[in-house]
Design a protein around this motif. Structure first.
Motif, short mmCIF file in Angstrom:
data_model
loop_
_atom_site.label_atom_id
_atom_site.label_comp_id
_atom_site.label_asym_id
_atom_site.label_seq_id
_atom_site.Cartn_x
_atom_site.Cartn_y
_atom_site.Cartn_z
N ASP A 148 -6.72 3.04 5.20
CA ASP A 148 -6.73 3.44 3.79
C ASP A 148 -5.53 4.31 3.45
OD1 ASP A 148 -9.05 2.04 3.47
OD2 ASP A 148 -10.37 3.82 3.56
N THR A 149 -5.22 5.26 4.33
CA THR A 149 -4.07 6.15 4.12
C THR A 149 -2.78 5.35 4.10
OG1 THR A 149 -5.26 7.92 5.26
CG2 THR A 149 -2.89 8.19 5.01
N LEU A 150 -2.66 4.38 5.00
CA LEU A 150 -1.47 3.55 5.07
C LEU A 150 -1.30 2.74 3.79
CD1 LEU A 150 0.87 2.53 6.81
CD2 LEU A 150 -0.65 0.75 7.66
N HIS A 151 -2.39 2.20 3.25
CA HIS A 151 -2.29 1.46 2.00
C HIS A 151 -1.87 2.39 0.85
CE1 HIS A 151 -3.58 -2.45 3.29
NE2 HIS A 151 -4.69 -1.96 3.85
N GLY A 152 -2.37 3.62 0.85
CA GLY A 152 -1.97 4.58 -0.17
C GLY A 152 -0.49 4.90 -0.08
N VAL A 153 0.00 5.10 1.13
CA VAL A 153 1.43 5.39 1.33
C VAL A 153 2.26 4.18 0.91
CG1 VAL A 153 3.17 5.79 3.12
CG2 VAL A 153 1.06 7.10 3.13
N ASP A 154 1.80 2.98 1.24
CA ASP A 154 2.52 1.76 0.86
C ASP A 154 2.61 1.64 -0.66
OD1 ASP A 154 3.87 -0.66 1.42
OD2 ASP A 154 2.02 -1.79 1.07
N ASP A 155 1.52 1.94 -1.35
CA ASP A 155 1.54 1.90 -2.82
C ASP A 155 2.52 2.92 -3.38
OD1 ASP A 155 -0.35 -0.08 -2.75
OD2 ASP A 155 -2.05 1.28 -3.16
N ASN A 156 2.54 4.12 -2.81
CA ASN A 156 3.46 5.16 -3.27
C ASN A 156 4.91 4.76 -3.03
OD1 ASN A 156 1.41 6.79 -4.18
ND2 ASN A 156 1.28 7.98 -2.30
N ILE A 157 5.17 4.13 -1.91
CA ILE A 157 6.55 3.68 -1.61
C ILE A 157 6.97 2.62 -2.61
CG2 ILE A 157 7.94 2.40 0.06
CD1 ILE A 157 6.52 3.96 2.26
N SER A 158 6.07 1.71 -2.95
CA SER A 158 6.39 0.66 -3.94
C SER A 158 6.71 1.28 -5.29
CB SER A 158 5.23 -0.32 -4.08
OG SER A 158 5.00 -0.99 -2.88
N LYS A 159 5.90 2.25 -5.72
CA LYS A 159 6.16 2.92 -6.99
C LYS A 159 7.50 3.65 -6.97
CE LYS A 159 1.30 3.65 -8.18
NZ LYS A 159 0.24 4.65 -8.33
#
Length: 167
Positions: A116-127
């Motif tokens: 879950d944390t990794l998906h959150g970080v991935d979303d933040n990197i995309s933004k």
């Protein structure tokens, strides 16, 4: 214990089910041996009673029966001890299995949280990437606008100087 072992992952499940079958077969073997010894002793005692009924010396028969009874009791106690030891081993194995299941559950929860944390970080990197791309485009556009304004001002100054000096 059988149900818990069946609900695990295939690699752990196979090992635990094999151990469980082994313990069940050991327990069944011990039970059948206990029954065999108990029935053999009772059959042997009945047979000896019939055969010895004709003997004249009652004291030797009584002593012989007492000796056999003592041996049978000793065998029965040994079998009971083996059954108790097998039961203790089975309970220890069950406790170990429960402990392993708890550890695996905790590890699963940790992995899910990390995912879950990794998906959150991935979303933040995309933004962040989108924001930086937009900033880069605006910066390039602003450079073109400033360059155009500078060129227009230089041309305007050039024209003003030309008309001022030519008069």
């Amino acid at each position: 214990m059988d149900l818990e072992a069946r609900s695990l992952q295939p690699n752990v499940k196979a090992v635990l089910l094999a151990k469980l079958r082994e313990y069940k077969s050991d327990l069944n073997n011990l039970k059948s041996e206990h029954k065999r010894l108990a029935s053999a002793n009772s059959n042997q005692a009945a047979r000896d009673d019939l055969l010895e009924s004709g003997m004249a010396d009652a004291m030797s028969v009584s002593a012989n029966q007492r000796g056999r009874l003592m041996m049978s009791t000793e065998r029965l106690n040994e079998s009971s001890d083996r059954i108790k030891e097998s039961r203790r081993t089975m309970l220890e194995t069950e406790e170990l299995g429960v402990s392993i299941l708890q550890d695996l559950h905790q590890q699963r929860q940790s992995l899910l949280h990390a995912n879950d944390t990794l998906h959150g970080v991935d979303d933040n990197i995309s933004k962040s990437k989108k924001i930086l791309t937009n900033m880069s485009r605006r910066m390039s556009r602003n450079k073109w606008i400033i360059s155009s304004i500078i060129v227009v001002l230089i041309v305007a100054i050039g024209l003003i100087l030309y008309f001022k000096l030519s008069k």
